[in-house]
Structure formats: C-alpha cells, structure tokens
Design a protein around this motif. Structure first.
Motif, PDB file in Angstrom:
ATOM      1  N   LYS A  25       7.427  -4.302   6.456  1.00 37.60           N
ATOM      2  CA  LYS A  25       8.352  -3.632   5.551  1.00 37.60           C
ATOM      3  C   LYS A  25       9.134  -4.664   4.733  1.00 37.60           C
TER       4      LYS A  25
ATOM      5  N   VAL B 113       0.806  -1.212   0.000  1.00 43.50           N
ATOM      6  CA  VAL B 113       0.000   0.000   0.000  1.00 43.50           C
ATOM      7  C   VAL B 113       0.853   1.282   0.000  1.00 43.50           C
ATOM      8  N   ARG B 114       2.153   1.119   0.155  1.00 42.19           N
ATOM      9  CA  ARG B 114       2.994   2.298   0.326  1.00 42.19           C
ATOM     10  C   ARG B 114       4.438   1.939   0.005  1.00 42.19           C
ATOM     11  N   ALA B 115       5.217   2.935  -0.409  1.00 44.63           N
ATOM     12  CA  ALA B 115       6.629   2.699  -0.682  1.00 44.63           C
ATOM     13  C   ALA B 115       7.468   3.841  -0.129  1.00 44.63           C
ATOM     14  N   GLU B 116       8.715   3.518   0.162  1.00 45.67           N
ATOM     15  CA  GLU B 116       9.657   4.535   0.643  1.00 45.67           C
ATOM     16  C   GLU B 116      11.029   4.127   0.147  1.00 45.67           C
TER      17      GLU B 116
ATOM     18  N   LEU C  38       8.999  -1.497   0.293  1.00 48.15           N
ATOM     19  CA  LEU C  38       7.549  -1.535   0.150  1.00 48.15           C
ATOM     20  C   LEU C  38       6.943  -1.880   1.502  1.00 48.15           C
TER      21      LEU C  38
ATOM     22  N   ASP D  43       3.325  -3.441   3.334  1.00 51.00           N
ATOM     23  CA  ASP D  43       2.028  -4.060   3.067  1.00 51.00           C
ATOM     24  C   ASP D  43       0.961  -3.490   3.995  1.00 51.00           C
ATOM     25  N   LYS D  44      -0.272  -3.965   3.812  1.00 57.45           N
ATOM     26  CA  LYS D  44      -1.423  -3.449   4.559  1.00 57.45           C
ATOM     27  C   LYS D  44      -1.228  -3.536   6.066  1.00 57.45           C
TER      28      LYS D  44
END
Ligand SMILES: *Cc1c(COP(=O)(O)O)cnc(C)c1O
Length: 376
Positions: free
Chosen positions: A30, A16-19, A23, A25-26
């Motif tokens: 990490k 749901v997100r990256a940095e 990546l 997850d919900k």
C-alpha cells in the motif's frame, strides 16, 4: 524484452488498484500517493467518480463535435461561472496550449510569443517551441518560429523582447516541471498591466496549477489577474484525458466555424468526469479544507525539514510543493517509495509533491513522517 520505446524510466513496481488516496501494487503493498499521477488524480479515486463514469459509459461515451453536447455546455458553465470566457475542449495539456497559441496568433493578427526560460508547455511542436528548456527540444531540429524566452520574474526581460509584432506573453504561475518555482505577485501584477497597455495578450498555462491544485480553482485568482487566455488539463478529468482552452469571449471571433477542432475533444466520457470533478471541487468547504490541509503540510514539512542540511528550500502554493535538496533525487524517491509514499521530482534538485486535494490531516502527518525519514 519490452516492445515499448524507452522514453520513460519506469520504477520496478506496477499499481493495480486504488482506494481513496492510496495505491496498491501487484504484491499488495500500500502506498500513500503524494503525486496524484503527476497532478492528475487531484481527488484521489473517489467512489462518486467511479459511479459517474460507469453510468456515462453505460449510456453513451462519444459522439463527434458535429452534434449538440450539453455535457460540454455544462462543464464550460462550471469552469467559467461569472467570468467572461468561452471554452474549447481538447485531450491534453499540450493540445490545450496549441489552441491557446493558435487563438492568440489569429485574434491578434501577430505571430510573436514571449514565453519564459525554464518553462514547460508540452511536447507537441507548438507547445515544445513555447517551452523554455533546451533539454525538451534537443534533437528535434527547427521548432515553430517566433517564440522568444524572457527571464521568469524579470519584467525588464519581457519588455526587452516585446515588439509591435508580439501577440502574447505565455507563462505558468508556478513553473512546475522545472522545479516548482512560483511567480512573484508583483511581477505578475506588473506583467498583466504591461500586457494590457501594450495590447499584448496574456496566456496563463494552468495545466498543472489549475483545478484546485494551488488552493483556488485557478492559481490566477490568487494572483489577482484575469488572463486573456488560459489552459487546463491535468486535474480536469481526474485521469480521464481532457484539456481545455478558455479565452475571453471577445477573442471568440478568431475561433469561428472551421478554424480549429478535435476529434475526441470534449466527448461524453471526458465531460462527465470533468463535470463530476467540478462538482466536488465546488462543493461547500472542499477547497477551504484542502487549503488548510495544504498549509498544514507546508508548515509540518518546514518544521521537520528546515534544519536538515540536505534540504535547501521548501516552497510552493497550496498542494504544489517543492523540496529543494542536495541529495540525489532518485535515492529520495526510492527511500520514500520503500516506506510507502509516492513522490515526484522536478528539475535537477527538487522533490515535488502534488498530493490529492482530498488528503486527510492523518495522511498529511503520515506523508511528513515518511519524508522526514527519507531525508535522514
Ligand atoms: C503537464 C504540463 C503540460 C503538458 O500536458 P500534457 O497533457 O502532457 O500534454 C503543459 N503545461 C504544463 C504547465 C504542464 O505541467
């Protein structure tokens, strides 16, 4: 019940997100990404790309190819530099390869194309017909005619298929999907010479190997050749869908007004992404650092895994690495994922690594440690 076709096998997690190169997850877990979304997000998720895309969306993201598009000119300029090519923009690798097949046929006035066994060029009818793996074509009936399949790294097998009607030879410099199999340098040099003498066009599919993946902007630069035609896609827009077909300017007449086109191809959103990607790739030292870290990754993998009886080969170029194994691939992928590392497979017995070029040396070491533990 899902309303989606079951043509993909999806792991039971959702990102749901990256940095940067990670990546999430919900559940907030990490993962270090050694897949780059199958060689796509080659730069990870850098803030400067976010800013570029946000700015472009706020300004204008699409106009048709009926109007001037200076972003396309800019990206073509950055892709081509001192070389003598013209560019056409599409939306995917398969479409870029379609354009390559079409220009090769039209420019040569011939129809036959020699590609290779175990190759992968895409899922449309033309690119699927160019593909040398039967499993990709099963059940779809008659493909596009006039393709034949030589043996990779075997020049005699190419010569045996070449006729007066051969328009082009088409290949990946590292067969990606079928197992990360690099072409021999001698084979490529001799193939390029043979094509030149025989008046056969050379098409290099750089959809996976391009955009810095192997340590140079294009893999063909390391092989010391200049193809007549080459194609790009995966890493070009760092996740914004885009493909490109580049051909020697002298072939340009074949793509005259009305001969080919694309509704979406090269729109502002895709071009602003591609332009920003190229700026990062071409920034001083970026590819040098990527090459060094990729070299470190290879040698650390060899140091940690060569003696492991489950590992039968480690090969590749730059950040395109295959670990051949006797283990069940799904098991290894899951073990690595459980430990927080995303990896890919290729062919029947290869764990494929396509990490972001922006990997740090700490991330290299972290990935190697997880892979070592996953092969225990
Ligand atoms: C992924 C790939 C393609 C197909 O690209 P799509 O964008 O999925 O159409 C073609 N050729 C090679 C070498 C690839 O790796």
């Amino acid at each position: 019940m899902s309303k989606l076709f079951s043509n993909y096998k999806r792991a039971p997690i959702e990102f749901v997100r990256a940095e940067g190169n990670y990546l999430f997850d919900k559940e907030g877990k990490k993962y270090l990404d050694f897949s780059s979304g199958i060689g796509v997000t080659n730069l990870g998720f850098p803030p400067q790309l976010v800013a570029t895309l946000q700015e472009q969306v706020a300004q204008l993201w699409h106009t048709p190819n009926l109007y001037q598009n200076s972003l396309q000119e800019e990206v073509a300029e950055k892709l081509i530099g001192e070389l003598d090519y013209l560019a056409f923009f599409a939306n995917s690798g398969a479409e870029a390869n379609e354009a390559a097949i079409k220009i090769a046929r039209k420019a040569s006035g011939k129809q036959e194309i020699i590609s290779f066994q175990n190759s992968f060029h895409g899922r449309t009818f033309g690119s699927m017909s160019a593909t040398g793996q039967d499993k990709i074509k099963q059940g779809f009936g008659q493909g596009v005619p006039h393709f034949s399949y030589a043996i990779f790294n075997d020049l005699d097998s190419v010569k045996a298929l070449a006729t007066e009607q051969t328009a082009a030879v088409m290949l990946e410099l590292i067969q990606g999907e079928s197992g990360v199999v690099p072409a021999d340098k001698d084979f490529i040099t001799q193939l390029a010479d043979f094509c030149k003498e025989a008046g056969i066009l050379l098409i290099i599919d750089e959809v996976q190997t391009g955009m810095g993946r192997t340590g140079s902007l294009y893999a063909f630069q390391q092989y010391g050749i200049e193809p007549d035609i080459f194609t790009l896609a995966k890493g070009l827009g760092n996740g914004v869908p885009v493909g490109a077909m580049l051909a020697k300017a002298e072939l340009g007449k074949a793509f005259n007004y009305g001969s080919h086109g694309s509704t979406f191809g090269g729109n502002m959103l895709a071009m602003s992404a591609s332009s920003a990607v190229l700026d990062i790739l071409k920034s001083p030292g970026f590819l040098d650092t990527a090459r060094q870290n990729a070299q470190a990754l290879s040698s650390q993998l060899k140091a940690e895994l060569s003696d492991n009886p489950k590992v039968t080969d480690i090969r590749g170029l730059g950040y395109m690495i295959g670990i051949e194994t006797t283990e069940n691939l799904a098991d290894i992928v899951q073990k690595a994922r459980d430990k927080g590392l995303i990896v890919l497979t290729a062919g029947t017995n290869v764990i494929r690594l396509l990490p972001p070029l922006s990997l740090t040396s700490e991330e290299v070491a972290q990935g190697v440690a997880i892979l070592k533990a996953s092969f225990q």
